[in-house]
Design an enzyme around this catalytic site. Sequence first.
Site, PDB file in Angstrom:
ATOM      1  N   SER A  91       0.879  -1.179   0.000  1.00 35.87           N
ATOM      2  CA  SER A  91       0.000   0.000   0.000  1.00 35.87           C
ATOM      3  C   SER A  91       0.916   1.228   0.000  1.00 35.87           C
ATOM      4  O   SER A  91       2.099   1.115   0.347  1.00 35.87           O
ATOM      5  CB  SER A  91      -0.848  -0.017   1.277  1.00 35.87           C
ATOM      6  OG  SER A  91      -1.493   1.227   1.476  1.00 35.87           O
TER       7      SER A  91
ATOM      8  N   TYR B 214      -1.598  -1.118  10.777  1.00 33.10           N
ATOM      9  CA  TYR B 214      -1.781  -1.350   9.333  1.00 33.10           C
ATOM     10  C   TYR B 214      -0.498  -0.957   8.593  1.00 33.10           C
ATOM     11  O   TYR B 214       0.012  -1.738   7.782  1.00 33.10           O
ATOM     12  CB  TYR B 214      -2.978  -0.548   8.819  1.00 33.10           C
ATOM     13  CG  TYR B 214      -3.290  -0.777   7.359  1.00 33.10           C
ATOM     14  CD1 TYR B 214      -3.885  -1.963   6.926  1.00 33.10           C
ATOM     15  CD2 TYR B 214      -2.978   0.170   6.385  1.00 33.10           C
ATOM     16  CE1 TYR B 214      -4.175  -2.179   5.585  1.00 33.10           C
ATOM     17  CE2 TYR B 214      -3.252  -0.030   5.046  1.00 33.10           C
ATOM     18  CZ  TYR B 214      -3.858  -1.211   4.653  1.00 33.10           C
ATOM     19  OH  TYR B 214      -4.136  -1.434   3.317  1.00 33.10           O
TER      20      TYR B 214
HETATM   21  P1  NDP Z   1     -11.602  -5.875   0.092  1.00 30.62           P
HETATM   22  O1  NDP Z   1     -12.036  -5.823   1.523  1.00 30.62           O
HETATM   23  O2  NDP Z   1     -12.613  -5.639  -0.980  1.00 30.62           O
HETATM   24  O3  NDP Z   1     -10.858  -7.246  -0.202  1.00 30.62           O
HETATM   25  C1  NDP Z   1     -10.096  -7.928   0.756  1.00 30.62           C
HETATM   26  C2  NDP Z   1      -9.983  -9.381   0.342  1.00 30.62           C
HETATM   27  O4  NDP Z   1      -9.141 -10.047   1.288  1.00 30.62           O
HETATM   28  C3  NDP Z   1     -11.317 -10.086   0.321  1.00 30.62           C
HETATM   29  O5  NDP Z   1     -11.401 -10.904  -0.815  1.00 30.62           O
HETATM   30  C4  NDP Z   1     -11.281 -10.930   1.585  1.00 30.62           C
HETATM   31  O6  NDP Z   1     -11.999 -12.142   1.380  1.00 30.62           O
HETATM   32  C5  NDP Z   1      -9.805 -11.232   1.694  1.00 30.62           C
HETATM   33  N1  NDP Z   1      -9.413 -11.622   3.037  1.00 30.62           N
HETATM   34  C6  NDP Z   1      -9.442 -10.878   4.171  1.00 30.62           C
HETATM   35  N2  NDP Z   1      -9.036 -11.609   5.210  1.00 30.62           N
HETATM   36  C7  NDP Z   1      -8.743 -12.856   4.733  1.00 30.62           C
HETATM   37  C8  NDP Z   1      -8.283 -14.060   5.322  1.00 30.62           C
HETATM   38  N3  NDP Z   1      -8.052 -14.166   6.627  1.00 30.62           N
HETATM   39  N4  NDP Z   1      -8.094 -15.129   4.520  1.00 30.62           N
HETATM   40  C9  NDP Z   1      -8.340 -15.047   3.205  1.00 30.62           C
HETATM   41  N5  NDP Z   1      -8.771 -13.953   2.588  1.00 30.62           N
HETATM   42  C10 NDP Z   1      -8.984 -12.863   3.352  1.00 30.62           C
HETATM   43  O7  NDP Z   1     -10.434  -4.783  -0.006  1.00 30.62           O
HETATM   44  P2  NDP Z   1      -9.286  -4.484  -1.088  1.00 30.62           P
HETATM   45  O8  NDP Z   1      -9.556  -5.136  -2.371  1.00 30.62           O
HETATM   46  O9  NDP Z   1      -9.094  -3.024  -1.034  1.00 30.62           O
HETATM   47  O10 NDP Z   1      -8.042  -5.147  -0.364  1.00 30.62           O
HETATM   48  C11 NDP Z   1      -7.126  -5.999  -0.997  1.00 30.62           C
HETATM   49  C12 NDP Z   1      -5.730  -5.638  -0.543  1.00 30.62           C
HETATM   50  O11 NDP Z   1      -5.425  -4.332  -1.022  1.00 30.62           O
HETATM   51  C13 NDP Z   1      -5.524  -5.602   0.972  1.00 30.62           C
HETATM   52  O12 NDP Z   1      -4.291  -6.225   1.302  1.00 30.62           O
HETATM   53  C14 NDP Z   1      -5.466  -4.102   1.273  1.00 30.62           C
HETATM   54  O13 NDP Z   1      -4.709  -3.832   2.424  1.00 30.62           O
HETATM   55  C15 NDP Z   1      -4.809  -3.597   0.007  1.00 30.62           C
HETATM   56  N6  NDP Z   1      -4.933  -2.171  -0.257  1.00 30.62           N
HETATM   57  C16 NDP Z   1      -6.175  -1.606  -0.472  1.00 30.62           C
HETATM   58  C17 NDP Z   1      -6.291  -0.251  -0.711  1.00 30.62           C
HETATM   59  C18 NDP Z   1      -7.608   0.411  -0.912  1.00 30.62           C
HETATM   60  O14 NDP Z   1      -7.693   1.649  -0.856  1.00 30.62           O
HETATM   61  N7  NDP Z   1      -8.667  -0.305  -1.177  1.00 30.62           N
HETATM   62  C19 NDP Z   1      -5.112   0.607  -0.766  1.00 30.62           C
HETATM   63  C20 NDP Z   1      -3.858  -0.087  -0.568  1.00 30.62           C
HETATM   64  C21 NDP Z   1      -3.794  -1.426  -0.324  1.00 30.62           C
HETATM   65  P3  NDP Z   1     -12.892 -12.906   2.489  1.00 30.62           P
HETATM   66  O15 NDP Z   1     -13.419 -11.859   3.434  1.00 30.62           O
HETATM   67  O16 NDP Z   1     -13.953 -13.569   1.645  1.00 30.62           O
HETATM   68  O17 NDP Z   1     -11.950 -13.883   3.110  1.00 30.62           O
END
Ligand code: NDP
Length: 241
Positions: free
Chosen positions: A134, A147
């Site tokens: 990020s 975070y």
């Molecule tokens: P979402 O919340 O839409 O997606 C997060 C994904 O991670 C979901 O598919 C969720 O699936 C999965 N996840 C969370 N915990 C677990 C777990 N314990 N095991 C398996 N899967 C898990 O958010 P984003 O798409 O934004 O996030 C994706 C990545 O991008 C993250 O690492 C976030 O930190 C990073 N990011 C996002 C930014 C933003 O502004 N959106 C900016 C910078 C980085 P499920 O709950 O079904 O398990």
Amino acid sequence: MTSKPLIAITGASSGIGEATARAFSAAGHPLLLMARRLDRLEALGLPNAVLKKVDVRDRAAIADAVRDAEALHGPVDMMFANAGIARLGDIAKQPPEEWDEMIDINAKGVMNSVHAVLNGMIARKTGTLMMMSSIAGRKVYPDHTVYCGTKYFVHAISESLRAYLAPHDVRVIVLSPGIIDTEVLDHVKDETTLANYKANKAAIGGGISADIVAQLILDAYQLPQRAIVQEIVITPTRQTY
Ligand code: NDP
């Protein structure tokens, strides 16, 4: 077996992971899609996709999923270690259980995902690790304490892994998005933190679509294996902090 190589994505059930699954599917790749919400993976309806209910905290579950998908579609050529959570909050008031959750998923979960494919890529002398950090892995922000810690961790291990894997022709790309429109903040409990985040987001005209990030990931992956975009920093144009 399809002719294009297998792409594995953790956190493929929403946001950037989901958009990336769609982009690589449209480019003809078979997929291994992992997340806890299997119904959301099924709802994507993508062809040649192995769907696995996997929590990235479970190292053996990721390895099992990789083995099952590879038996059908050949070796994983890219692991997108994307799954992550953002439990933002005032560090002095935040329950430490939220710290644990972020460290276990964003830091240890990424290492678990790497572990499942690392030696295979070394043996084959090819492959790509796409590491989700990020801009909070490059700079610190208010109420992002743990975070940011987890994302700095991803930056550090990515730099180290890149140096280790370069002689094996394996690429390590670190991804640093700014504000992307996803579900990532849905679980923030600290109302002041959330209100401040939303105000900052509104002040720059909002976030940008996960599809933009997915396209960049696909473009970087599609470069010849001898070429690497080491880091992708993608933000809304008006986001300068
Ligand atoms: P979402 O919340 O839409 O997606 C997060 C994904 O991670 C979901 O598919 C969720 O699936 C999965 N996840 C969370 N915990 C677990 C777990 N314990 N095991 C398996 N899967 C898990 O958010 P984003 O798409 O934004 O996030 C994706 C990545 O991008 C993250 O690492 C976030 O930190 C990073 N990011 C996002 C930014 C933003 O502004 N959106 C900016 C910078 C980085 P499920 O709950 O079904 O398990």
